[in-house]
Design a protein around this motif. Structure first.
Motif, short mmCIF file in Angstrom:
data_model
loop_
_atom_site.label_atom_id
_atom_site.label_comp_id
_atom_site.label_asym_id
_atom_site.label_seq_id
_atom_site.Cartn_x
_atom_site.Cartn_y
_atom_site.Cartn_z
N GLY A 120 0.82 -1.21 0.00
CA GLY A 120 0.00 0.00 0.00
C GLY A 120 0.84 1.24 0.00
O GLY A 120 2.07 1.19 -0.10
N LEU A 121 0.16 2.37 0.12
CA LEU A 121 0.82 3.66 0.18
C LEU A 121 0.95 4.07 1.64
O LEU A 121 0.02 3.90 2.43
CB LEU A 121 0.02 4.72 -0.57
N ILE A 122 2.11 4.62 1.99
CA ILE A 122 2.31 5.11 3.35
C ILE A 122 1.48 6.37 3.54
O ILE A 122 1.60 7.33 2.78
CB ILE A 122 3.80 5.40 3.62
N LYS A 123 0.61 6.34 4.54
CA LYS A 123 -0.22 7.49 4.86
C LYS A 123 0.42 8.36 5.94
O LYS A 123 0.41 9.58 5.85
CB LYS A 123 -1.59 7.02 5.33
N LYS A 124 0.98 7.70 6.98
CA LYS A 124 1.54 8.44 8.11
C LYS A 124 2.69 7.67 8.72
O LYS A 124 2.67 6.44 8.77
CB LYS A 124 0.44 8.65 9.16
N ILE A 125 3.69 8.40 9.21
CA ILE A 125 4.83 7.80 9.90
C ILE A 125 4.94 8.47 11.27
O ILE A 125 4.98 9.70 11.36
CB ILE A 125 6.14 8.02 9.11
N SER B 46 14.12 7.30 5.48
CA SER B 46 13.98 6.87 4.08
C SER B 46 12.51 6.63 3.72
O SER B 46 12.20 6.44 2.54
CB SER B 46 14.80 5.61 3.81
N LEU B 47 11.63 6.64 4.70
CA LEU B 47 10.20 6.43 4.46
C LEU B 47 9.50 7.78 4.35
O LEU B 47 9.72 8.68 5.16
CB LEU B 47 9.59 5.62 5.61
N GLY C 165 3.00 8.74 1.05
CA GLY C 165 2.73 8.61 -0.37
C GLY C 165 3.58 7.56 -1.07
O GLY C 165 3.33 7.21 -2.22
N MET C 166 4.60 7.06 -0.39
CA MET C 166 5.49 6.05 -0.96
C MET C 166 4.78 4.69 -1.00
O MET C 166 4.12 4.30 -0.05
CB MET C 166 6.75 5.96 -0.10
N ASP C 167 4.92 3.99 -2.10
CA ASP C 167 4.39 2.63 -2.24
C ASP C 167 5.36 1.68 -1.55
O ASP C 167 6.56 1.80 -1.72
CB ASP C 167 4.24 2.27 -3.72
N ILE C 168 4.81 0.74 -0.76
CA ILE C 168 5.66 -0.15 0.03
C ILE C 168 5.03 -1.53 0.11
O ILE C 168 3.81 -1.66 0.09
CB ILE C 168 5.88 0.45 1.44
N VAL C 169 5.87 -2.54 0.16
CA VAL C 169 5.43 -3.92 0.40
C VAL C 169 6.01 -4.32 1.75
O VAL C 169 7.20 -4.16 1.99
CB VAL C 169 5.95 -4.87 -0.71
N ILE C 170 5.14 -4.83 2.63
CA ILE C 170 5.54 -5.17 3.99
C ILE C 170 5.25 -6.63 4.28
O ILE C 170 4.15 -7.12 4.00
CB ILE C 170 4.77 -4.31 5.02
N ALA C 171 6.23 -7.31 4.86
CA ALA C 171 6.01 -8.62 5.47
C ALA C 171 5.96 -8.37 6.97
O ALA C 171 6.74 -7.58 7.50
CB ALA C 171 7.15 -9.58 5.12
N TYR C 172 5.01 -9.01 7.64
CA TYR C 172 4.84 -8.74 9.07
C TYR C 172 4.36 -9.97 9.82
O TYR C 172 3.83 -10.91 9.23
CB TYR C 172 3.86 -7.59 9.28
#
Length: 86
Positions: free
Chosen positions: A25-30, A55-56, A59-66
């Motif tokens: 998804g897209l990063i909304k908030k950090i 580095s985050l 709006g950045m597209d990211i793939v996360i394993a969790y």
């Protein structure tokens, strides 16, 4: 009695086991203080202290394993977009 103890032990192990998942998804908030990031779907993920948070970007597209541990989505791996595509 041994069967009952074994069944209870197995239930306890299963209830505390981590669930592994993957999302994109897209990063909304950090949140740098809480070490979390929130994706555009509203779900939050806990980062580890070694993560390069600078580095985050929203709006950045990211793939996360969790893993889901104690009710928290804990990031185990992430893939960022290639920086040379600009």
């Amino acid at each position: 009695m041994r069967t009952l103890i074994g069944a209870v032990a197995a239930t306890l192990l299963l209830s505390t086991a981590a669930f592994a998942g993957q999302t994109e998804g897209l990063i909304k908030k950090i949140d740098k203080d809480a070490l979390t990031l929130t994706l555009d779907d509203g779900k939050s993920y806990k980062l580890n202290a070694e993560t390069d948070i600078d580095s985050l970007k929203p709006g950045m597209d990211i793939v996360i394993a969790y893993d889901v541990t104690n009710g928290e989505n804990v990031v185990t791996d992430m893939q960022l977009p290639d920086s040379d595509t600009n």
